[in-house]
Design a protein around this motif. Structure first.
Motif, PDB file in Angstrom:
ATOM      1  N   MET A  99       0.848  -1.189   0.000  1.00 52.56           N
ATOM      2  CA  MET A  99       0.000   0.000   0.000  1.00 52.56           C
ATOM      3  C   MET A  99       0.882   1.236   0.000  1.00 52.56           C
ATOM      4  O   MET A  99       1.893   1.287   0.701  1.00 52.56           O
ATOM      5  CB  MET A  99      -0.925   0.005   1.223  1.00 52.56           C
ATOM      6  N   HIS A 100       0.495   2.225  -0.799  1.00 48.84           N
ATOM      7  CA  HIS A 100       1.298   3.432  -0.952  1.00 48.84           C
ATOM      8  C   HIS A 100       0.511   4.642  -0.458  1.00 48.84           C
ATOM      9  O   HIS A 100      -0.680   4.780  -0.747  1.00 48.84           O
ATOM     10  CB  HIS A 100       1.675   3.616  -2.431  1.00 48.84           C
ATOM     11  N   GLU A 101       1.192   5.513   0.265  1.00 50.75           N
ATOM     12  CA  GLU A 101       0.570   6.733   0.803  1.00 50.75           C
ATOM     13  C   GLU A 101       0.710   7.859  -0.225  1.00 50.75           C
ATOM     14  O   GLU A 101       1.789   8.079  -0.765  1.00 50.75           O
ATOM     15  CB  GLU A 101       1.270   7.081   2.114  1.00 50.75           C
ATOM     16  N   VAL A 102      -0.404   8.519  -0.507  1.00 49.42           N
ATOM     17  CA  VAL A 102      -0.421   9.617  -1.484  1.00 49.42           C
ATOM     18  C   VAL A 102      -0.942  10.865  -0.787  1.00 49.42           C
ATOM     19  O   VAL A 102      -1.959  10.818  -0.102  1.00 49.42           O
ATOM     20  CB  VAL A 102      -1.339   9.270  -2.687  1.00 49.42           C
ATOM     21  N   HIS A 103      -0.226  11.988  -0.923  1.00 51.56           N
ATOM     22  CA  HIS A 103      -0.706  13.242  -0.339  1.00 51.56           C
ATOM     23  C   HIS A 103      -0.408  14.388  -1.302  1.00 51.56           C
ATOM     24  O   HIS A 103       0.511  14.330  -2.098  1.00 51.56           O
ATOM     25  CB  HIS A 103      -0.049  13.502   1.021  1.00 51.56           C
ATOM     26  N   ASN A 118      -0.970   2.998  12.772  1.00 50.89           N
ATOM     27  CA  ASN A 118      -1.443   4.317  13.200  1.00 50.89           C
ATOM     28  C   ASN A 118      -1.269   5.299  12.050  1.00 50.89           C
ATOM     29  O   ASN A 118      -0.174   5.437  11.513  1.00 50.89           O
ATOM     30  CB  ASN A 118      -0.659   4.805  14.419  1.00 50.89           C
ATOM     31  N   ILE A 119      -2.361   5.981  11.706  1.00 51.85           N
ATOM     32  CA  ILE A 119      -2.344   6.983  10.631  1.00 51.85           C
ATOM     33  C   ILE A 119      -2.550   8.338  11.287  1.00 51.85           C
ATOM     34  O   ILE A 119      -3.581   8.598  11.907  1.00 51.85           O
ATOM     35  CB  ILE A 119      -3.434   6.684   9.596  1.00 51.85           C
ATOM     36  N   ILE A 120      -1.541   9.205  11.132  1.00 47.42           N
ATOM     37  CA  ILE A 120      -1.544  10.506  11.807  1.00 47.42           C
ATOM     38  C   ILE A 120      -1.502  11.610  10.759  1.00 47.42           C
ATOM     39  O   ILE A 120      -0.840  11.489   9.732  1.00 47.42           O
ATOM     40  CB  ILE A 120      -0.327  10.609  12.763  1.00 47.42           C
ATOM     41  N   LYS A 121      -2.207  12.697  11.028  1.00 45.26           N
ATOM     42  CA  LYS A 121      -2.220  13.907  10.204  1.00 45.26           C
ATOM     43  C   LYS A 121      -2.789  13.677   8.810  1.00 45.26           C
ATOM     44  O   LYS A 121      -2.305  14.237   7.835  1.00 45.26           O
ATOM     45  CB  LYS A 121      -0.806  14.499  10.074  1.00 45.26           C
ATOM     46  N   SER A 164      -8.345  -3.187   3.124  1.00 41.31           N
ATOM     47  CA  SER A 164      -9.519  -2.367   2.836  1.00 41.31           C
ATOM     48  C   SER A 164      -9.880  -1.480   4.029  1.00 41.31           C
ATOM     49  O   SER A 164     -10.363  -0.358   3.855  1.00 41.31           O
ATOM     50  CB  SER A 164     -10.706  -3.237   2.443  1.00 41.31           C
ATOM     51  N   LYS A 165      -9.621  -1.946   5.263  1.00 36.74           N
ATOM     52  CA  LYS A 165      -9.863  -1.103   6.443  1.00 36.74           C
ATOM     53  C   LYS A 165      -8.913   0.091   6.454  1.00 36.74           C
ATOM     54  O   LYS A 165      -9.310   1.207   6.815  1.00 36.74           O
ATOM     55  CB  LYS A 165      -9.687  -1.922   7.719  1.00 36.74           C
ATOM     56  N   VAL A 166      -7.652  -0.141   6.058  1.00 38.50           N
ATOM     57  CA  VAL A 166      -6.692   0.970   5.985  1.00 38.50           C
ATOM     58  C   VAL A 166      -7.123   1.962   4.912  1.00 38.50           C
ATOM     59  O   VAL A 166      -7.103   3.181   5.122  1.00 38.50           O
ATOM     60  CB  VAL A 166      -5.272   0.433   5.708  1.00 38.50           C
ATOM     61  N   PHE A 167      -7.559   1.461   3.760  1.00 35.55           N
ATOM     62  CA  PHE A 167      -8.005   2.330   2.665  1.00 35.55           C
ATOM     63  C   PHE A 167      -9.237   3.135   3.070  1.00 35.55           C
ATOM     64  O   PHE A 167      -9.317   4.346   2.840  1.00 35.55           O
ATOM     65  CB  PHE A 167      -8.296   1.489   1.424  1.00 35.55           C
ATOM     66  N   GLN A 168     -10.212   2.479   3.701  1.00 31.50           N
ATOM     67  CA  GLN A 168     -11.459   3.152   4.054  1.00 31.50           C
ATOM     68  C   GLN A 168     -11.273   4.153   5.189  1.00 31.50           C
ATOM     69  O   GLN A 168     -12.044   5.105   5.297  1.00 31.50           O
ATOM     70  CB  GLN A 168     -12.516   2.123   4.443  1.00 31.50           C
ATOM     71  N   ILE A 184      -4.402   6.233   1.243  1.00 35.53           N
ATOM     72  CA  ILE A 184      -3.483   5.090   1.198  1.00 35.53           C
ATOM     73  C   ILE A 184      -4.128   4.054   0.297  1.00 35.53           C
ATOM     74  O   ILE A 184      -5.244   3.600   0.560  1.00 35.53           O
ATOM     75  CB  ILE A 184      -3.227   4.528   2.609  1.00 35.53           C
ATOM     76  N   PHE A 185      -3.443   3.708  -0.776  1.00 32.80           N
ATOM     77  CA  PHE A 185      -4.008   2.861  -1.817  1.00 32.80           C
ATOM     78  C   PHE A 185      -3.161   1.604  -2.026  1.00 32.80           C
ATOM     79  O   PHE A 185      -1.945   1.631  -1.850  1.00 32.80           O
ATOM     80  CB  PHE A 185      -4.097   3.631  -3.142  1.00 32.80           C
TER      81      PHE A 185
END
Length: 194
Positions: A99-103, A118-121, A164-168, A184-185
């Motif tokens: 999974m890759h983080e996109v911002h 943990n996903i912060i900010k 899918s929980k991380v994505f949602q 995060i995709f």
């Protein structure tokens, strides 16, 4: 038109044992054990030894039989075969989802600790989103790219549900998703040992 019998056969590789009792299938291999219940499917699942017609070698096979079904009802046979094949692949090779983080503006801080992600900010929010990892699923950051997460496990379904929980948890609610592309995709999925 009803078909009297539809059947499928899966050859069990060496080093893997498959047991079936009352439509609960357990697959044991070098990486671990996966158990799934198929009680909701009207099928007969038998583990037996069969001889190959051409090479005359005996193999352990899983035979799935479905009786008195229509063409569309018989399609569940191939779904059942795919589930058992994925269980065999999981205990021999394992699965990895990347999974890759996109911002766009606010960088997302990802931390893996205490058996949770943990996903912060996310979008500058102050709250911390905690996604617990189920038993048998591990997560780590890519050593070369810290914005990429690797999820490893032997159960394909459980691994997909965790991703899918991380994505949602990072899905922009009440916003235009054409403009708010942060999240995060899943970028890649496949076998762990190739």
């Amino acid at each position: 038109m009803k078909y009297i019998l539809k059947t499928e056969k899966i050859v069990i590789p060496s080093g893997v044992t498959v047991t079936s009792k009352a439509r609960v299938v357990t697959v044991k291999g070098p990486k671990g054990t996966v158990t799934k219940s198929f009680k909701h499917i009207k099928a007969e699942i038998i583990v037996q030894k069969e001889q190959d017609e051409h090479t005359k070698e005996t193999h352990n096979v899983v035979r799935i039989n479905i009786y008195m079904n229509t063409y569309k009802q018989g399609a569940i046979l191939y779904t059942l075969r795919s589930h058992i094949n994925n269980m065999i692949k999981g205990v021999t090779s394992g699965f990895r989802y990347k999974m890759h983080e996109v911002h766009k503006h606010f960088p997302i801080d990802l931390q893996v600790k205490d058996n949770a992600v943990n996903i912060i900010k996310y979008l500058g929010q102050r709250d911390i989103k905690v996604i617990p990892l189920p038993e048998g699923i591990t997560c780590q950051k890519n050593p070369k790219n810290p914005s990429e997460l690797w999820f490893d496990g032997i159960d394909c379904d459980q691994l997909g549900c965790t991703c899918s929980k991380v994505f949602q948890s990072c899905y922009p609610k009440d916003k235009d998703i054409r403009k708010f592309l942060d999240g995060i995709f899943i970028s890649e999925r496949g076998l762990l040992d190739n």
